[in-house]
Design an enzyme around this catalytic site. Structure first.
Site, PDB file in Angstrom:
ATOM      1  N   LEU A 166       0.873  -1.181   0.000  1.00 43.82           N
ATOM      2  CA  LEU A 166       0.000   0.000   0.000  1.00 43.82           C
ATOM      3  C   LEU A 166       0.910   1.230   0.000  1.00 43.82           C
ATOM      4  CD1 LEU A 166      -3.114   0.544   2.278  1.00 43.82           C
ATOM      5  CD2 LEU A 166      -1.607   2.415   1.637  1.00 43.82           C
ATOM      6  N   ASP A 219      -9.317   6.529   7.360  1.00 46.42           N
ATOM      7  CA  ASP A 219      -9.948   5.289   7.822  1.00 46.42           C
ATOM      8  C   ASP A 219     -10.601   4.517   6.674  1.00 46.42           C
ATOM      9  OD1 ASP A 219      -9.017   5.769  10.300  1.00 46.42           O
ATOM     10  OD2 ASP A 219     -10.968   6.022  11.272  1.00 46.42           O
ATOM     11  N   ASN A 250       4.283   7.438   2.225  1.00 43.66           N
ATOM     12  CA  ASN A 250       5.124   8.350   1.442  1.00 43.66           C
ATOM     13  C   ASN A 250       4.486   9.724   1.248  1.00 43.66           C
ATOM     14  OD1 ASN A 250       7.034   9.089  -0.960  1.00 43.66           O
ATOM     15  ND2 ASN A 250       4.970   9.149  -1.818  1.00 43.66           N
ATOM     16  N   TYR A 264       7.699  21.899   8.351  1.00 44.37           N
ATOM     17  CA  TYR A 264       8.053  20.727   7.534  1.00 44.37           C
ATOM     18  C   TYR A 264       9.203  19.949   8.183  1.00 44.37           C
ATOM     19  CZ  TYR A 264       9.692  17.734   3.818  1.00 44.37           C
ATOM     20  OH  TYR A 264      10.081  16.617   3.105  1.00 44.37           O
ATOM     21  N   LYS A 271       9.157  16.088   9.848  1.00 46.17           N
ATOM     22  CA  LYS A 271       9.998  14.963   9.416  1.00 46.17           C
ATOM     23  C   LYS A 271      10.829  14.414  10.574  1.00 46.17           C
ATOM     24  CE  LYS A 271       8.414  14.606   5.318  1.00 46.17           C
ATOM     25  NZ  LYS A 271       7.726  13.399   4.869  1.00 46.17           N
TER      26      LYS A 271
HETATM   27  N1  NAP Z   1      11.429  15.806  -3.129  1.00 50.67           N
HETATM   28  C1  NAP Z   1      12.194  16.061  -2.107  1.00 50.67           C
HETATM   29  O1  NAP Z   1      13.131  16.896  -2.181  1.00 50.67           O
HETATM   30  C2  NAP Z   1      11.995  15.305  -0.819  1.00 50.67           C
HETATM   31  C3  NAP Z   1      13.069  15.221   0.076  1.00 50.67           C
HETATM   32  C4  NAP Z   1      12.893  14.528   1.261  1.00 50.67           C
HETATM   33  C5  NAP Z   1      11.681  13.931   1.544  1.00 50.67           C
HETATM   34  N2  NAP Z   1      10.649  14.027   0.657  1.00 50.67           N
HETATM   35  C6  NAP Z   1       9.377  13.393   0.999  1.00 50.67           C
HETATM   36  O2  NAP Z   1       9.062  12.453   0.008  1.00 50.67           O
HETATM   37  C7  NAP Z   1       7.651  12.210   0.029  1.00 50.67           C
HETATM   38  C8  NAP Z   1       7.131  12.194  -1.409  1.00 50.67           C
HETATM   39  O3  NAP Z   1       7.230  13.500  -1.930  1.00 50.67           O
HETATM   40  P1  NAP Z   1       7.724  13.804  -3.421  1.00 50.67           P
HETATM   41  O4  NAP Z   1       9.051  14.403  -3.328  1.00 50.67           O
HETATM   42  O5  NAP Z   1       7.521  12.621  -4.281  1.00 50.67           O
HETATM   43  O6  NAP Z   1       6.717  14.993  -3.794  1.00 50.67           O
HETATM   44  P2  NAP Z   1       5.465  15.073  -4.801  1.00 50.67           P
HETATM   45  O7  NAP Z   1       5.907  14.739  -6.168  1.00 50.67           O
HETATM   46  O8  NAP Z   1       4.861  16.400  -4.547  1.00 50.67           O
HETATM   47  O9  NAP Z   1       4.500  13.926  -4.271  1.00 50.67           O
HETATM   48  C9  NAP Z   1       3.735  14.064  -3.095  1.00 50.67           C
HETATM   49  C10 NAP Z   1       2.666  12.991  -3.074  1.00 50.67           C
HETATM   50  O10 NAP Z   1       1.902  13.129  -1.853  1.00 50.67           O
HETATM   51  C11 NAP Z   1       0.524  13.135  -2.193  1.00 50.67           C
HETATM   52  N3  NAP Z   1      -0.265  13.939  -1.270  1.00 50.67           N
HETATM   53  C12 NAP Z   1      -0.040  15.217  -0.863  1.00 50.67           C
HETATM   54  N4  NAP Z   1      -1.048  15.636  -0.086  1.00 50.67           N
HETATM   55  C13 NAP Z   1      -1.936  14.599  -0.010  1.00 50.67           C
HETATM   56  C14 NAP Z   1      -3.200  14.427   0.621  1.00 50.67           C
HETATM   57  N5  NAP Z   1      -3.788  15.405   1.325  1.00 50.67           N
HETATM   58  N6  NAP Z   1      -3.832  13.237   0.481  1.00 50.67           N
HETATM   59  C15 NAP Z   1      -3.281  12.244  -0.244  1.00 50.67           C
HETATM   60  N7  NAP Z   1      -2.097  12.345  -0.862  1.00 50.67           N
HETATM   61  C16 NAP Z   1      -1.442  13.519  -0.759  1.00 50.67           C
HETATM   62  C17 NAP Z   1       0.459  13.738  -3.605  1.00 50.67           C
HETATM   63  O11 NAP Z   1      -0.697  13.275  -4.287  1.00 50.67           O
HETATM   64  P3  NAP Z   1      -1.987  14.160  -4.667  1.00 50.67           P
HETATM   65  O12 NAP Z   1      -1.552  15.576  -4.854  1.00 50.67           O
HETATM   66  O13 NAP Z   1      -2.493  13.484  -5.902  1.00 50.67           O
HETATM   67  O14 NAP Z   1      -2.918  13.974  -3.514  1.00 50.67           O
HETATM   68  C18 NAP Z   1       1.701  13.110  -4.247  1.00 50.67           C
HETATM   69  O15 NAP Z   1       1.396  11.838  -4.760  1.00 50.67           O
HETATM   70  C19 NAP Z   1       7.059  13.280   0.923  1.00 50.67           C
HETATM   71  O16 NAP Z   1       6.764  12.737   2.193  1.00 50.67           O
HETATM   72  C20 NAP Z   1       8.180  14.313   1.041  1.00 50.67           C
HETATM   73  O17 NAP Z   1       8.102  15.052   2.228  1.00 50.67           O
HETATM   74  C21 NAP Z   1      10.792  14.699  -0.519  1.00 50.67           C
END
Ligand code: NAP
Length: 257
Positions: A5, A67, A86, A151, A155
């Site tokens: 999931l 839920d 994620n 943020y 984390k």
């Molecule tokens: N990119 C970086 O530099 C980086 C670095 C360290 C950690 N991270 C972490 O990596 C993870 C993935 O982020 P990413 O970098 O892949 O960014 P991203 O491309 O913006 O993807 C974020 C994902 O989270 C989903 N999301 C956001 N709000 C949501 C909500 N209310 N309900 C359901 N889904 C939601 C979005 O889907 P929808 O908009 O379709 O809902 C999207 O699929 C995050 O936890 C981020 O904090 C990212």
């Protein structure tokens, strides 16, 4: 066949996780708000790999919809073998100037939904004495982050929760991995309005590279997985430097000049 999931599967690291799990013959449950993107990914994955894909269009900012994700797997009698928390978002700006709705979303999605899904699924995993959870934290987890204060703090929560869970669950056949990527190419920087910070104005790894690394770390049962040698060294070095200095350096890196 085992089932993964994956939350936040519509974009970036989560989308690449979906492909990585499918490549390794795991069925998928994809969760995010963007229905069209999830369906497009599901179709692409099903065309390439012999896996079953469930699409769940849910806003993880809503307790009720979190839920509903769990209820769906109960009703469908799907055993979740791998939980990948994620989904997440950031927001750039001085704490006092931030939009409250964005702060709320970060707490709801990055912290609350991740905690609730972990709690719901870990109890099923304990009964089966088997399962793996991966919580996507960040290198932001290792120090305070001026101009992205909430943020970074969210984390840190993810990292500490995951390490504590890993310790409690080590004799139950369950592993918990905190994946800590550094700046990564995805939708994150645009959503967070952070594209023109020093952190993102340099060559950064792809989401695919981070997901491949995260998948391996999860399968090895690594507790803290920091992507990239430089990121690893940065995360270690903050333990020995004065906290004020560490915070000042983070403020510089988050600067837009
Ligand atoms: N990119 C970086 O530099 C980086 C670095 C360290 C950690 N991270 C972490 O990596 C993870 C993935 O982020 P990413 O970098 O892949 O960014 P991203 O491309 O913006 O993807 C974020 C994902 O989270 C989903 N999301 C956001 N709000 C949501 C909500 N209310 N309900 C359901 N889904 C939601 C979005 O889907 P929808 O908009 O379709 O809902 C999207 O699929 C995050 O936890 C981020 O904090 C990212």
């Amino acid at each position: 066949m085992a089932t993964a999931l994956i939350t936040g599967a519509s974009s970036g690291i989560g989308l690449e996780f979906a492909i990585e799990f499918a490549k390794h013959n795991h069925d998928l449950i994809l969760v995010a708000r963007s229905e069209a993107k999830l369906k497009e990914l599901a179709d692409a994955v099903k065309a390439k790999y012999k896996v079953t894909v469930h699409v769940l269009v849910k806003d993880l900012g809503s307790d009720k919809q979190v839920d509903e994700v769990h209820n769906y797997t109960l009703m469908q009698n799907i055993q979740v073998d791998y939980l990948v928390n994620n989904a997440g978002l950031g927001d750039y700006g001085a704490f006092a100037d931030e939009d409250w709705n964005k702060i709320n979303s970060m707490i709801d999605v990055n912290i609350k939904a991740l905690t609730r899904l972990s709690w719901l699924y870990v109890r099923e995993m304990i009964q089966r004495k088997k399962g793996r959870i991966m919580n996507v934290a960040s290198t932001a987890a290792f120090q305070p982050g001026p101009y992205m204060a909430v943020y970074y703090a969210s984390k840190s929560y993810v990292l500490l929760l995951s390490e504590a869970m890993a310790n409690e669950l080590k004799d139950h056949g369950i592993t918990v991995t905190a994946l800590c990527p550094g700046a990564t190419e995805s939708g994150f920087a645009d959503t967070a309005n952070a594209r023109d910070t020093r952190l993102f104005k340099r060559k950064i790894p792809s989401s695919a590279a981070v997901a491949a690394y995260g998948y391996k770390a999860m399968m090895k049962g690594k507790t803290v997985a920091i992507h990239g040698t430089m990121n690893y060294m940065m995360a270690q070095s903050v333990r020995f430097a004065p906290r004020k200095t560490v915070t000042a350096i983070a403020a510089k890196i988050n600067n837009k000049d």
